[in-house]
Every structure is written in structure tokens, then in C-alpha cells.
Scaffold this motif. Sequence first.
Motif, mmCIF file in Angstrom:
data_model
loop_
_atom_site.group_PDB
_atom_site.id
_atom_site.type_symbol
_atom_site.label_atom_id
_atom_site.label_comp_id
_atom_site.label_asym_id
_atom_site.label_seq_id
_atom_site.Cartn_x
_atom_site.Cartn_y
_atom_site.Cartn_z
ATOM 1 N N GLY A 88 -14.193 26.442 25.017
ATOM 2 C CA GLY A 88 -12.549 26.513 25.119
ATOM 3 C C GLY A 88 -12.633 27.536 24.136
ATOM 4 O O GLY A 88 -11.022 27.486 23.647
ATOM 5 N N THR A 89 -13.431 27.958 22.926
ATOM 6 C CA THR A 89 -12.932 28.655 21.983
ATOM 7 C C THR A 89 -13.190 30.374 22.577
ATOM 8 O O THR A 89 -13.940 30.798 23.667
ATOM 9 C CB THR A 89 -14.500 28.703 20.980
ATOM 10 N N THR A 90 -12.540 31.212 21.535
ATOM 11 C CA THR A 90 -12.597 32.402 22.277
ATOM 12 C C THR A 90 -13.491 33.263 21.787
ATOM 13 O O THR A 90 -14.376 33.453 20.595
ATOM 14 C CB THR A 90 -11.466 33.270 21.344
ATOM 15 N N ALA A 91 -14.331 34.063 22.849
ATOM 16 C CA ALA A 91 -15.491 34.399 22.401
ATOM 17 C C ALA A 91 -14.495 36.619 22.608
ATOM 18 O O ALA A 91 -14.240 36.758 24.334
ATOM 19 C CB ALA A 91 -16.598 34.834 23.197
ATOM 20 N N THR A 92 -15.781 37.157 21.848
ATOM 21 C CA THR A 92 -15.508 39.331 22.781
ATOM 22 C C THR A 92 -16.924 39.428 23.069
ATOM 23 O O THR A 92 -18.282 39.068 22.926
ATOM 24 C CB THR A 92 -14.478 39.674 20.645
ATOM 25 N N LEU A 93 -16.712 40.374 23.982
ATOM 26 C CA LEU A 93 -17.315 40.968 24.824
ATOM 27 C C LEU A 93 -17.618 42.099 24.367
ATOM 28 O O LEU A 93 -19.591 42.746 24.392
ATOM 29 C CB LEU A 93 -16.765 41.409 26.526
#
Length: 406
Positions: free
Chosen positions: A148-153
Motif C-alpha cells: 500500500g505504499t507509493t512507488a515511482t517508476l
Amino acid sequence: MKILVQKFGGTSLQTEEMRERSSQHVLEALREGYKTVIVVSAMGRAGDPYATDTLLSLIGGVTPSVSNREQDLLLSCGETISSVVFSSILQQKGVKTLAMTGAQAGFRTTEDYTNAKITEMKVDGLLSALETYDAVVVTGFQGETAKGTTATLGRGGSDTSATALGAALQAEAVDIFTDVAGVMTADPRIVKDAQPINVVTYNEICNLAYQGAKVIHPRAVEVAMQAKVPIRIRSVADGGTGTLITSTTSSVLGKDLDERLITGIAHVKDVSQIKVFADEGEYDLQAKVFKTMANAEISVDFININPFGVVYTVPDHLTDKAEALLKEMNFNPEILRNCAKVSAVGAGMTGVPGITSKIVEALTDRHIQILQSADSHTTIWVLVKEEDMVEAVNALHEKFLKENLY
């Protein structure tokens, strides 16, 4: 449901005027009967208040003072701001619009923060929203992990967001809006005679992108290629059709794409050449060198291996680290900084003799020293000093243009 994905980069959203122009492209798509999914990057470039590099500067820039997980949480704010601002503009024009984060739009990713990979697309919620709304504005560059954490590409991630949505939604096309009118035979900022390319194959644009052309991220092209979703690279400033990226090799302007010898010239600057020489009887140098680079997460490129040692390149900002590691292993590396890689890319050059000869001739005529070279079926690379890069790109472009090889 007829769906079109439109992606607007940072420069396309940088000013009020550019945001207005971008909104007109959405309105045009709606008039044509599309439901539109709009992917947005953070507004502007370094120095603009919500740009990715500006946000990064708040925590130390290229060497952040926080964990990658926290860095991603901060950087995702830029796209979130863009999505709401652009949605507001469309709503003021009477468009039924909804803003969504990458997580809400269905992006599930790995936990490789700052460079996550998409593992799954759960777009049921997005499809449901399109039943009610004419347009959905999605934050590019980001998704949600299993925790449920935010990750960038990673850099260029909004391009990948757009093509991943295009594939998952079975969109008719993905339009990537930029500040240039499509793909050119070279960077028009340094080659005044650069020519527009009307149609290019997925493979050709991937090669150009990997060799330095910054029109679209290669990972985004690979996603579209697997799903066979056409991509159009278009200018936000005009209504032109730009460049179509597709799998076709059909005749364009009287020439089959697979017969076009040269697609374009690309370049990458800010690289260093490293040479490591083997002592007599030393047969494991190559394995030691590349294992050390891999363990230190130093990306190597332009590799030449021979019985006397190895030659390769690394990005300039990793040169000191690479040199220190090699010296710790009692090697005495020869380092040449401030180099540039110049590449001629063309699917049609496979098996055609004389291309390398033309490259060498063009550079030799300009007294440009070739430091290293390599080739594959579709690309020929040369390494030159960075001070010679612009002239080298122009020399190759002029040579191939004169001989009508584009």
C-alpha cells in the motif's frame, strides 16, 4: 467504449498557456467520440515550484537525505498536483472529469522505490469511472506496492504509465504530447536540417531511445509493442499528427520501412571511457572488473573485451566511484572523461555493407577522433570526445541525408 490515452509531459503543462493548449487536444478527442484517459507529469522543469527536480532539491538533490521510499512519497506530489489542476481546467470547460492517483487507476508495482516495475494493472475502477466521466486524469510516474505504499517508476515513468494504460484499456492509440512535432532524424536543437519521421517501427524507436533520443522512454515502447497499441508522438503546440510508432513495415512515401537504411542519429553525453589492462598471463581480469562494477550497481556500456584487457564506459557521475574500486583491486585504470556516444540507428542497415565506412569517412573528414566503436544488427556506435559531439552528429546526419539513406 472507444478509448484514447493522452499523455502530457512537464513542458506541456508548464505555463497557463501550455495547459490551455493541452486542454484543447482533450476537447478535440472528446469531439471525435473518445473517452479520454489523460496521464500527466509534474508541471514544468527544475526551478518551477512543483517540478520533480525542484521537489528533489528539498531533500538534497541527487543525493537525498531520506530513504528511497520517502523520496517516492515526496516526488509523487508533483503529478498529484498536475492531475487536480488539469482536471480543474477541463471542468471549467464543461467536461465531466475525475482525477485519480496511479494507485486508484490500478497500477500495482514492485517495491523497488525510485525505479519500480509494474506488476499488474487493475483497471476495473478506471473503466467504471469512464462510464460516468468523459475524461479521467491520472497521475503518471507512480503506482502502489502490495504493502500500500507509493512507488515511482523512474525517469520517463509517465510515458510508461501512458502505454501501460493503453495496453490494459485496449485503447485505440496512445498520444504522447511533447514540445517537438514528433520524432526527428536527429535532435533539432543541434542539427538544423533534422527531418521529421512520419512513421517508425517499435524496434527502431526503442533503439533510438536507448541511444539517447529523449522523445519517449524505451520501456514505454516495449509495453506498447507487446500489446500492439499504436503510439503517436505529437506536438502540444499544433494539430499535426506527428510520428506514428507501429509494427508496420508497409510502404511510406514510396519507401518500405525495412528498406530505410538509416532512421536517425542519436547521442549520449557525459560518459567516461575506462580502460583496464591485463598483466601477462592474467586471464580473469574481465570477470573481476565486471563483477565489481555489478556489485557496486555501476551500469557499464559500450563494452569491448580483448585478450589484453577491457574497455567500457560509465556515466561521468560514477567515474570516481568506478576508479576507486578498480584501484582497490590493484588495477591501474586509464580514464578518459567528458566523452559522448554517437549512434546511427536503422533497421534497414542489417547486412548492408558500407555503413561503417561512411561513418568513418564522415568523421575523418571533420578531423574527429574515434575513440571506440561497436555495432549490432541495427546500430553502429562511436565514442568521441564530448567537445566533438555536436559536430560528429551533424557530420553523420549530413552524410546520410546527402546520400538519401533516411
